[in-house]
Design a protein around this motif. Structure first.
Motif, PDB file in Angstrom:
ATOM      1  N   SER A 145    -115.205  47.920  10.040  1.00  0.00           N
ATOM      2  CA  SER A 145    -115.632  46.303   9.905  1.00  0.00           C
ATOM      3  C   SER A 145    -117.222  46.331   9.386  1.00  0.00           C
ATOM      4  O   SER A 145    -117.348  45.161   8.783  1.00  0.00           O
ATOM      5  N   GLY A 146    -117.792  47.174   9.583  1.00  0.00           N
ATOM      6  CA  GLY A 146    -119.471  47.144   9.281  1.00  0.00           C
ATOM      7  C   GLY A 146    -119.751  48.127   8.180  1.00  0.00           C
ATOM      8  O   GLY A 146    -120.850  47.853   7.656  1.00  0.00           O
ATOM      9  N   SER A 147    -119.084  49.060   7.773  1.00  0.00           N
ATOM     10  CA  SER A 147    -119.599  50.269   6.904  1.00  0.00           C
ATOM     11  C   SER A 147    -118.284  50.762   6.300  1.00  0.00           C
ATOM     12  O   SER A 147    -117.321  51.404   6.760  1.00  0.00           O
ATOM     13  N   ALA A 162    -121.437  47.853  18.031  1.00  0.00           N
ATOM     14  CA  ALA A 162    -120.393  48.386  17.396  1.00  0.00           C
ATOM     15  C   ALA A 162    -120.368  49.921  17.335  1.00  0.00           C
ATOM     16  O   ALA A 162    -119.533  50.606  17.494  1.00  0.00           O
ATOM     17  N   THR A 163    -121.765  50.400  17.101  1.00  0.00           N
ATOM     18  CA  THR A 163    -121.956  51.763  17.242  1.00  0.00           C
ATOM     19  C   THR A 163    -121.550  52.232  18.313  1.00  0.00           C
ATOM     20  O   THR A 163    -120.940  53.541  18.508  1.00  0.00           O
ATOM     21  N   ILE A 181    -115.780  50.668  13.026  1.00  0.00           N
ATOM     22  CA  ILE A 181    -116.764  51.287  12.238  1.00  0.00           C
ATOM     23  C   ILE A 181    -116.563  50.537  10.830  1.00  0.00           C
ATOM     24  O   ILE A 181    -117.255  50.074  10.035  1.00  0.00           O
ATOM     25  N   LEU A 192    -124.588  49.017  11.179  1.00  0.00           N
ATOM     26  CA  LEU A 192    -123.775  48.440  12.026  1.00  0.00           C
ATOM     27  C   LEU A 192    -124.522  48.295  13.238  1.00  0.00           C
ATOM     28  O   LEU A 192    -125.353  48.802  13.603  1.00  0.00           O
ATOM     29  N   SER A 193    -124.068  47.205  14.172  1.00  0.00           N
ATOM     30  CA  SER A 193    -124.714  46.759  15.129  1.00  0.00           C
ATOM     31  C   SER A 193    -124.806  47.730  16.311  1.00  0.00           C
ATOM     32  O   SER A 193    -123.863  48.445  16.316  1.00  0.00           O
ATOM     33  N   GLN A 241    -126.116  52.766   8.335  1.00  0.00           N
ATOM     34  CA  GLN A 241    -125.751  51.591   7.406  1.00  0.00           C
ATOM     35  C   GLN A 241    -125.811  50.089   7.963  1.00  0.00           C
ATOM     36  O   GLN A 241    -125.379  49.240   7.361  1.00  0.00           O
ATOM     37  N   GLY A 295    -121.870  54.491   9.997  1.00  0.00           N
ATOM     38  CA  GLY A 295    -121.872  53.225  10.248  1.00  0.00           C
ATOM     39  C   GLY A 295    -123.279  52.884  10.567  1.00  0.00           C
ATOM     40  O   GLY A 295    -123.984  51.626  10.624  1.00  0.00           O
TER      41      GLY A 295
END
Length: 171
Positions: free
Chosen positions: A29-31, A80-81, A27, A76-77, A74, A71
């Motif tokens: 790493s992207g948000s 990843a989610t 989480i 997040l791929s 916002q 995440g």
């Protein structure tokens, strides 16, 4: 006769914290906002495990899950989610199991085999559900939108509700 220590079991505690850390790393790493919620959730989960407090474990899992939702919203791929959601689900489920086993049997009781089966089963259910949900997402061809993110998150919520309702009632 030796008095039992009514603290959460060690193996489920370690596995729970591991799942929460995986979720936090993915989480965060992207948000940034999701990472902040994830960090607070991890802290509450760890506090609940340290004290054997179910309420703190539940709040920690909930706050960590809010981090996953943020995440996803916002950008997040989807991968990843889903990984963050599975890590959160595992962390919450295993933390509750650690607290319950500690309350019922005590920390000193040999529960390694029971805990290992629970960990593997929870991981298998989480990965299978994530794989099926992600497969539907990929093959739908709808692309990534807010609606898809909400549906993926709702799928995890229903999975959690199903896992919790399938537990046998305490005698």
């Amino acid at each position: 006769m030796m008095e039992l220590t009514r603290k959460p079991t060690r193996q489920n505690t370690v596995a729970s914290i591991t799942g929460a850390v995986v979720a936090l790393v993915v989480i965060g790493s992207g948000s940034p906002a999701g990472g902040l919620f994830g960090l607070v959730g991890l802290g509450l989960l760890a506090l609940g495990l340290h004290r054997g407090a179910r309420l703190a474990v539940d709040f920690g899992g909930g706050v960590l899950f809010i981090g996953v939702i943020l995440g996803g919203l916002q950008g997040l791929s989807p991968e990843a989610t889903v990984i963050g959601a599975v890590g959160t689900l595992l962390a919450w489920d295993l933390a509750n199991s650690a607290v319950e086993l500690g309350e019922q049997l005590g920390r000193e009781t040999k529960t390694d085999r029971l805990e290992a089966v629970h960990i593997v089963t929870s991981l298998a259910v989480g990965l299978l559900s994530a794989t099926l949900g992600y497969g539907v997402f990929i093959f739908s061809g709808a692309g990534y939108s807010l609606g898809v993110a909400v549906l993926l998150i709702l799928a995890v919520v229903f999975l959690i509700a199903g896992l919790r309702s399938s537990e046998p009632a305490a005698a």
